[in-house]
Design an enzyme around this catalytic site. Structure first.
Site, PDB file in Angstrom:
ATOM      1  N   SER A   1       0.857  -1.190   0.000  1.00 50.68           N
ATOM      2  CA  SER A   1       0.000   0.000   0.000  1.00 50.68           C
ATOM      3  C   SER A   1       0.894   1.241   0.000  1.00 50.68           C
ATOM      4  O   SER A   1       2.120   1.123   0.031  1.00 50.68           O
ATOM      5  CB  SER A   1      -0.931  -0.023   1.205  1.00 50.68           C
ATOM      6  OG  SER A   1      -0.161  -0.092   2.376  1.00 50.68           O
TER       7      SER A   1
ATOM      8  N   HIS B   1     -11.860  25.320   7.468  1.00 51.90           N
ATOM      9  CA  HIS B   1     -10.602  24.704   7.015  1.00 51.90           C
ATOM     10  C   HIS B   1     -10.246  25.183   5.607  1.00 51.90           C
ATOM     11  O   HIS B   1     -10.590  24.520   4.627  1.00 51.90           O
ATOM     12  CB  HIS B   1     -10.726  23.175   7.010  1.00 51.90           C
ATOM     13  CG  HIS B   1     -10.818  22.590   8.372  1.00 51.90           C
ATOM     14  ND1 HIS B   1      -9.717  22.163   9.073  1.00 51.90           N
ATOM     15  CD2 HIS B   1     -11.884  22.380   9.182  1.00 51.90           C
ATOM     16  CE1 HIS B   1     -10.093  21.702  10.252  1.00 51.90           C
ATOM     17  NE2 HIS B   1     -11.412  21.823  10.343  1.00 51.90           N
TER      18      HIS B   1
ATOM     19  N   GLY C   1       1.003   5.587  -3.758  1.00 53.66           N
ATOM     20  CA  GLY C   1       0.653   6.851  -4.390  1.00 53.66           C
ATOM     21  C   GLY C   1      -0.397   6.672  -5.479  1.00 53.66           C
ATOM     22  O   GLY C   1      -0.351   7.354  -6.500  1.00 53.66           O
TER      23      GLY C   1
ATOM     24  N   CYS D   1      -9.488  26.271  12.790  1.00 52.97           N
ATOM     25  CA  CYS D   1     -10.497  25.526  13.545  1.00 52.97           C
ATOM     26  C   CYS D   1     -10.117  25.470  15.022  1.00 52.97           C
ATOM     27  O   CYS D   1     -10.195  26.482  15.696  1.00 52.97           O
ATOM     28  CB  CYS D   1     -10.698  24.142  12.938  1.00 52.97           C
ATOM     29  SG  CYS D   1     -12.315  23.477  13.328  1.00 52.97           S
TER      30      CYS D   1
ATOM     31  N   GLU E   1      -7.544  25.041   4.104  1.00 49.13           N
ATOM     32  CA  GLU E   1      -6.550  24.183   3.429  1.00 49.13           C
ATOM     33  C   GLU E   1      -7.179  23.267   2.381  1.00 49.13           C
ATOM     34  O   GLU E   1      -6.507  22.855   1.436  1.00 49.13           O
ATOM     35  CB  GLU E   1      -5.765  23.357   4.461  1.00 49.13           C
ATOM     36  CG  GLU E   1      -6.533  22.273   5.220  1.00 49.13           C
ATOM     37  CD  GLU E   1      -7.219  22.764   6.489  1.00 49.13           C
ATOM     38  OE1 GLU E   1      -7.514  23.971   6.574  1.00 49.13           O
ATOM     39  OE2 GLU E   1      -7.483  21.937   7.384  1.00 49.13           O
TER      40      GLU E   1
ATOM     41  N   GLU F   1     -10.550  -7.902   1.695  1.00 48.93           N
ATOM     42  CA  GLU F   1     -11.529  -6.821   1.678  1.00 48.93           C
ATOM     43  C   GLU F   1     -11.805  -6.248   0.294  1.00 48.93           C
ATOM     44  O   GLU F   1     -12.891  -5.758   0.030  1.00 48.93           O
ATOM     45  CB  GLU F   1     -11.063  -5.655   2.560  1.00 48.93           C
ATOM     46  CG  GLU F   1     -11.226  -5.866   4.033  1.00 48.93           C
ATOM     47  CD  GLU F   1      -9.967  -6.455   4.661  1.00 48.93           C
ATOM     48  OE1 GLU F   1      -9.133  -7.003   3.915  1.00 48.93           O
ATOM     49  OE2 GLU F   1      -9.849  -6.387   5.892  1.00 48.93           O
TER      50      GLU F   1
ATOM     51  N   LYS G   1      10.541  -7.555 -20.265  1.00 45.87           N
ATOM     52  CA  LYS G   1      10.357  -8.707 -19.377  1.00 45.87           C
ATOM     53  C   LYS G   1       9.017  -8.583 -18.615  1.00 45.87           C
ATOM     54  O   LYS G   1       8.225  -9.524 -18.564  1.00 45.87           O
ATOM     55  CB  LYS G   1      11.523  -8.780 -18.391  1.00 45.87           C
ATOM     56  CG  LYS G   1      11.412  -9.909 -17.400  1.00 45.87           C
ATOM     57  CD  LYS G   1      12.657  -9.991 -16.531  1.00 45.87           C
ATOM     58  CE  LYS G   1      12.442 -10.987 -15.412  1.00 45.87           C
ATOM     59  NZ  LYS G   1      13.532 -10.947 -14.441  1.00 45.87           N
TER      60      LYS G   1
ATOM     61  N   LEU H   1      -2.368   9.990  -5.789  1.00 46.72           N
ATOM     62  CA  LEU H   1      -1.584  10.993  -6.520  1.00 46.72           C
ATOM     63  C   LEU H   1      -1.580  10.687  -8.017  1.00 46.72           C
ATOM     64  O   LEU H   1      -1.795  11.574  -8.853  1.00 46.72           O
ATOM     65  CB  LEU H   1      -0.133  10.877  -6.073  1.00 46.72           C
ATOM     66  CG  LEU H   1       0.384  11.867  -5.087  1.00 46.72           C
ATOM     67  CD1 LEU H   1       1.759  11.471  -4.626  1.00 46.72           C
ATOM     68  CD2 LEU H   1       0.441  13.214  -5.786  1.00 46.72           C
TER      69      LEU H   1
ATOM     70  N   LYS I   1      13.750  -5.658  -9.048  1.00 51.80           N
ATOM     71  CA  LYS I   1      13.085  -6.958  -9.095  1.00 51.80           C
ATOM     72  C   LYS I   1      11.653  -6.858  -9.616  1.00 51.80           C
ATOM     73  O   LYS I   1      10.903  -5.962  -9.231  1.00 51.80           O
ATOM     74  CB  LYS I   1      13.061  -7.597  -7.701  1.00 51.80           C
ATOM     75  CG  LYS I   1      14.431  -7.738  -7.049  1.00 51.80           C
ATOM     76  CD  LYS I   1      15.438  -8.481  -7.902  1.00 51.80           C
ATOM     77  CE  LYS I   1      15.310  -9.975  -7.805  1.00 51.80           C
ATOM     78  NZ  LYS I   1      16.375 -10.652  -8.597  1.00 51.80           N
TER      79      LYS I   1
HETATM   80  N1  GLN Z   1     -12.695  20.126  18.387  1.00 58.25           N
HETATM   81  C1  GLN Z   1     -13.135  21.371  17.835  1.00 58.25           C
HETATM   82  C2  GLN Z   1     -14.619  21.353  17.501  1.00 58.25           C
HETATM   83  O1  GLN Z   1     -15.215  20.323  17.408  1.00 58.25           O
HETATM   84  C3  GLN Z   1     -12.335  21.756  16.614  1.00 58.25           C
HETATM   85  C4  GLN Z   1     -12.545  20.859  15.456  1.00 58.25           C
HETATM   86  C5  GLN Z   1     -11.498  21.002  14.399  1.00 58.25           C
HETATM   87  O2  GLN Z   1     -10.444  21.592  14.626  1.00 58.25           O
HETATM   88  N2  GLN Z   1     -11.766  20.456  13.230  1.00 58.25           N
HETATM   89  O3  GLN Z   1     -15.203  22.390  17.327  1.00 58.25           O
END
Ligand code: GLN
Length: 551
Positions: A13, A507, A16, A381, A509, A149, A223, A19, A187
Site C-alpha cells: 500500500s 478549514h 501513491g 479551527c 486548506e 476486503e 520482461k 496521486l 526486481k
Molecule cells: N474540536 C473542535 C470542535 O469540534 C475543533 C474541530 C477542528 O479543529 N476540526 O469544534
C-alpha cells in the site's frame, strides 16, 4: 458515453495511487476532457470521520460536507473535477445501502448476496458519478490486490468491463519494483505475482505503472510486459520524484500515459498544454527566498495528519516565490519544555484543527508567544478556538477561560457547543460539515487576503466562539472579520494590533491548489517573509499595549 479508468494497486500500500489518479485526471483535463474521480475504500466504517489520524491520516471534507479519504484532496489539487459525497465509497457505505434496501423490501423474495447485490451496488456507485457532462470517470480501488476486503470491488469492476465493453473501460495497475542494493537489481517478481492475482480474478491490466527508485531499462520493460501480458509500451515508469509530488503529471506525460489512454478509448490525440502547470513547477523548483512555518500540533509525527495544510503552505510558497520549510512541534513538548526551547526563532506559527485536550495548553502557550513577539500566527479551527482562549486569558484577563470541550465547568466558556449540536449524540457525520457562506469585514486582514465580500469555506466542528463574549473581545481590539451571513456565527477572528494574527473556524486548506493558492495561506506566508525581512520580533504587541487593552 463516458469512459472508465480503474486504478488498482499491487505489492504494497501507500504507492501513491491517489496521486497518480489525480495526475492522470489532470492530463486528461488538459486534453479538454471532463473528468470525475472517485475512491473506493475497502474498510467497514461508513466514512473515515470517526477514525483517528494514526489510523487514517487527515479526514478530507468535501464542499457538500462529506468526510472522506485524503486522496480526494489530491484529486481536487490536481484537477477541477467536481468532488462530492459520491466521490468516496467504503465497504460500509455500500453494505449500508444494500441493507437499507433489503429492509425496504427492494429485494423481496431474494437471498441478498455479495454477488450480485453488493457488486451491483458498487457498479451503480460508479455510474452515479458518470453524469452526462462527464467524459472520463477515474475510480481508484483502495487497498492492495490480494486483500480479502477488496475482492468485491475487483469483482465489480471486472463485471463492469464486461458489460460496458473493453474499449470503454481501462484497467491501470500501479505496482512496486523494489530495488535490491545487495545485487544492484530492480526486481519484477512481486509485480508478476500481483498481476497474476488480478488475472485470477479476471482482470487483465491494460497498463502497468511501476513505482521505482531506479530508471527501468527497455529490457526490463520487455520482461515485465511478457510475464504480465501487457504491451511493452504500456509498461510505465513512475520514478520517485526529485522535489515535489507535483512533478508526477509531467513524468507520466513523458511516458506518454495520456496518449496511451486516449488511444485505448479511440479519442484523437494532440499534444496537451501543460504550460500553466510547468510555470507553477518552475516557481517551486527555483524559489527566490525562503521561510519556515512552525506547526504546533498533536499529530506532528504523521505527515498525513495535516496533509492539506502542508500542501496549502507549499502552494502559498509558490505564490510568494518562496520555499516554505516546516518545523513540526509537538504541542505537549511545548508544555513540558517551555515555549522558548521549541519556538525560538520561529518566523510563523500555525496551530491546526483537532479534537481532545492533549497538548491544548502547549498550543495556547505557542499562540501567546506568537502574539507577544509579533510573529505571524494562523489558527485553523481548533487553532482559532485556542487563539480565542489565549486572548481571553492573557489579554482580557479572564482567568481559566476555556472551551467547554475541554473544561465544561469553566467560568469563562469563550468557546462552547454550537446550538445545533446540543442534542446530537451520534458521532458519525454529525458535526457542522461542508461549505457555508461567510461575510468578510472590509478593511480587515481577511478582506485584504480574499478581496471578496462573501466567501465559502468548508467546516468540520461542533464548538464555536461564544457570542456572549463578543463585546468584551471587540473592546479588547479583536476584530471579527468573518461572520455567517446572519451574523450569528464567528468564522474569522483577527487582531488589529499585530502584523498578522488570524484564526478561522473553517478549514481553508481544503480549497488550496498549487495553481490557485489559498489567499489566507498566501498572506500568512507573505507576512512571515516580511517578518523575517525585518529581522523578526519587531512589530510585537508591546506589554504596554496589552496593559492598555486590559484596562
Ligand atoms: N474540536 C473542535 C470542535 O469540534 C475543533 C474541530 C477542528 O479543529 N476540526 O469544534
Amino acid at each position: 458515453m463516458p469512459k472508465y479508468i480503474f486504478v488498482t494497486g499491487g505489492v504494497v500500500s501507500s504507492l501513491g495511487k491517489g496521486l497518480t489518479s489525480g495526475a492522470i485526471g489532470l492530463l486528461l483535463e488538459r486534453h479538454g476532457l471532463r473528468v470525475r474521480l472517485q475512491k473506493f475504500d475497502p474498510y467497514i466504517n461508513l466514512d473515515p470521520g470517526t477514525m483517528n489520524p494514526y489510523q487514517h491520516g487527515e479526514v478530507y471534507v468535501t464542499e457538500d460536507g462529506a468526510e472522506t479519504d485524503l486522496d480526494l484532496g489530491h484529486y481536487e489539487r490536481f484537477t477541477n473535477a467536481r468532488i462530492n459525497r459520491d466521490s468516496n465509497y467504503t465497504t460500509g457505505k455500500i453494505y449500508n445501502s444494500v441493507i437499507t434496501k433489503e429492509r425496504e423490501g427492494v429485494y423481496l423474495g431474494s437471498t441478498v448476496q455479495v454477488v450480485p447485490h453488493i457488486t451491483d451496488e458498487i457498479k451503480s456507485s460508479i455510474e452515479r458519478v458518470a453524469s452526462d457532462d462527464v467524459d472520463v470517470v477515474i475510480s481508484e480501488i483502495g487497498g492492495t490486490v490480494g486483500d480479502i476486503e477488496s475482492l468485491p470491488f475487483l469483482e465489480a469492476i471486472r463485471q463492469f468491463g464486461l458489460e460496458k465493453g473493453r474499449d470503454k473501460v481501462m484497467y491501470i495497475h500501479l505496482t512496486l519494483l523494489p530495488y535490491l542494493t545487495a545485487s544492484g537489481e530492480v526486481k519484477t517478481k512481486p509485480t508478476q505475482h500481483s498481476v497474476g492475482r488480478l488475472r485470477e480474478i479476471g482482470i487483465l491490466p491494460d497498463m502497468l505503472i511501476c513505482r521505482t527508485e531506479m530508471p527501468i531499462t527497455q529490457e526490463l520493460r520487455r520482461k515485465i510486459g511478457l510475464f504480465c501480458n501487457v504491451a511493452v509500451s504500456s509498461v510505465i515508469e513512475e520514478k520517485n520524484v526529485d522535489f515535489s509530488i507535483y512533478e508526477v503529471p509531467v513524468m507520466l506525460k513523458r511516458e506518454r500515459v495520456d496518449e496511451l489512454i486516449l488511444k485505448h478509448f479511440g479519442i484523437p490525440y494532440s499534444e496537451a498544454d501543460l504550460s500553466e502547470w510547468q510555470v507553477m513547477l518552475e516557481a517551486l523548483r527555483a524559489p527566490t527566498c525562503e521561510t519556515e512555518v512552525t506547526i504546533v500540533g498533536k499529530y506532528i509525527e504523521l505527515t498525513d495528519a495535516y496533509k492539506s495544510i502542508y500542501e496549502a503552505l507549499t502552494h502559498a510558497g509558490i505564490a510568494n516565490q518562496a520555499r516554505v520549510r516546516f518545523r513540526r512541534v509537538q504541542a505537549q513538548d511545548v508544555e513540558r519544555d517551555g515555549v522558548d526551547r521549541h519556538l525560538a526563532g520561529a518566523k510563523a506559527i500555525l496551530v491546526p484543527g483537532g479534537f481532545g485536550d492533549r497538548g491544548i495548553e502547549g498550543k495556547i502557550e505557542a499562540i501567546r508567544f506568537a502574539r507577544e513577539h509579533g510573529i505571524p500566527y494562523f489558527g485553523i479551527c481548533l487553532g482559532m478556538q485556542c487563539m480565542c482562549i489565549e486572548l481571553a486569558r492573557n489579554v482580557l484577563g479572564l482567568e481559566g477561560a476555556h472551551s467547554t470541550e475541554f473544561n465544561p465547568a469553566t467560568r469563562h466558556p469563550v468557546i462552547s457547543l454550537l446550538e445545533e449540536q446540543q442534542k446530537v449524540v451520534r458521532k458519525g457525520g454529525t458535526m457542522r460539515l461542508g461549505a457555508y457562506p461567510c461575510r468578510i469585514l472590509q478593511g480587515s486582514r481577511a478582506a485584504e487576503a480574499y478581496a471578496r465580500e462573501v466567501i465559502h469555506e468548508r467546516h468540520r466542528h461542533r464548538y464555536e466562539f461564544n457570542n456572549a463574549f463578543r463585546d468584551d473581545f471587540a473592546a479588547a481590539g479583536v476584530r471579527f472579520s468573518g461572520v455567517s451571513p446572519d451574523g450569528s456565527l464567528v468564522e474569522i477572528v483577527e487582531l488589529a494590533d499585530h502584523p498578522w494574527f488570524l484564526g478561522c473556524q473553517f478549514h481553508p486548506e481544503f480549497k488550496s491548489k498549487p495553481v490557485q493558492p489559498h489567499p489566507l495561506f498566501r498572506e500568512f506566508v507573505r507576512a512571515s517573509l516580511e517578518y523575517a525581512a525585518k529581522g523578526g520580533r519587531k512589530d510585537a504587541m508591546s506589554e504596554e499595549a496589552v496593559l492598555n487593552l486590559r484596562k
